[in-house]
Scaffold this active site. Structure first.
Site, PDB file in Angstrom:
ATOM      1  CG  HIS A  18      -1.871  -1.012   1.165  1.00  0.00           C
ATOM      2  ND1 HIS A  18      -2.431  -1.659   2.329  1.00  0.00           N
ATOM      3  CD2 HIS A  18      -2.431  -1.422  -0.108  1.00  0.00           C
ATOM      4  CE1 HIS A  18      -3.456  -2.560   1.689  1.00  0.00           C
ATOM      5  NE2 HIS A  18      -3.341  -2.520   0.429  1.00  0.00           N
ATOM      6  CB  SER A 102      -5.827  -1.898  -2.515  1.00  0.00           C
ATOM      7  OG  SER A 102      -6.773  -2.793  -2.828  1.00  0.00           O
ATOM      8  CD  GLU A 120     -13.377 -10.188  -3.967  1.00  0.00           C
ATOM      9  OE1 GLU A 120     -13.302 -11.271  -3.771  1.00  0.00           O
ATOM     10  OE2 GLU A 120     -12.205  -9.339  -3.955  1.00  0.00           O
ATOM     11  CG  ASP A 166      -3.447  -7.709  -3.396  1.00  0.00           C
ATOM     12  OD1 ASP A 166      -2.880  -8.916  -3.118  1.00  0.00           O
ATOM     13  OD2 ASP A 166      -3.927  -6.983  -2.496  1.00  0.00           O
TER      14      ASP A 166
END
Length: 282
Positions: A18, A102, A120, A166
């Site tokens: 981050h 994030s 997601e 990620d």
């Protein structure tokens, strides 16, 4: 390994990841032109460090817990300010309890003209993500496989921005899949800025992954790694890495300032090691 965000929120890997994310976003904000961030594996967005899952591992104590109130030398303090500011914004009473993932860190830094696409796949996590961004017109939350979405959302209409990758590393072939999908995405949007996070647990897997990228013919690939302890058997997470494609020209210099500081703060008894190198040049 299963790196589902909630169990590892705020750990040393998140701190490094981050920090790099906020340095990239700060660079993108140098121009008035709008940009878009595509977060392919967004998670839920906000994590309760006192919740059962985060408490089960307690990894945040040796991550953001070490850094948040640490006295830091200049200019590292200034370079870390955007990241730590995003964390403090979720803890207005001054007590560290909530950690932004994030998507929320990105949203904290976005200007009025910028946009975030938070992708997601997990059916429970995506609903929590939607709740965290309810009514926010600058953020679009989509229930989709982030890998598949790279084929449909590139390039964004703004023609500038960041693709943050990620993944949770639930599949054994995640490194190979990450390399293959990155190569495809780069063909669709070669001028885009890409940041790929990966865990360092098995050095051979990491080496194979980097070799795949080096042989892909993609220019301007910067690698940043921090190892907080020596590798061990059986393998355990001992380091964190990030690949940045088309990095901001200031990123290498900034991270050469920050990596020694982060290594000192986050490593086990001074055993930290950091690396910054180019997998591919111009």
């Amino acid at each position: 390994m299963n790196y589902r965000h909630v169990f590892h929120a705020g750990n040393f890997a998140d701190v490094v990841k981050h920090t790099i994310l906020t340095r990239i976003l700060t660079y993108l904000m140098r121009k008035d032109a709008p940009f878009r961030v595509i977060d392919t594996h967004a998670g839920v967005g906000l994590y309760d460090l006192k919740g059962d899952k985060a408490e089960k591992t307690g990894e945040w104590f040796d991550g953001i817990g070490r850094l948040i109130d640490r006295g830091l030398p200049q200019p590292a303090q200034d370079l870390l300010a955007p990241y730590l500011g995003a964390v403090r914004a979720q803890n207005p009473d001054g007590n560290l309890r909530f950690y932004p993932g994030s998507p929320l860190i990105t949203r904290h830094l976005l200007r009025q003209q910028d946009r975030l696409m938070a992708l997601e796949l997990h059916p429970v996590d995506v609903e929590a993500l939607r709740e965290n961004f309810a009514g926010d017109f600058q953020v679009r939350v989509t229930h989709v496989d982030g890998w598949q979405a790279l084929g449909t959302h590139l390039s964004p209409k703004e023609k500038r921005g960041l693709v943050l990758i990620d993944p949770p590393f639930e599949e054994r072939n995640e490194f190979e899949r990450m390399a293959q999908n990155l190569i495809k995405a780069h063909k669709r949007w070669p001028t885009g800025l890409y940041a790929l996070w990966y865990p360092i647990k098995d050095p051979e897997h990491v080496a194979d992954f980097v070799d795949m990228l080096a042989e892909a013919g993609i220019p301007k690939i910067l690698r940043l790694e921090l190892k907080i302890r020596a590798a061990s058997l059986p393998p355990r997470l001992h380091g964190t890495g990030m690949i940045v494609i088309n990095p901001p020209f200031v990123l290498e210099e900034e991270m050469r300032v920050l990596m020694p500081v982060l290594s000192d703060v986050l490593s086990d008894e001074g055993r930290g090691r950091w690396t910054i190198d180019w997998v591919a040049g111009e």
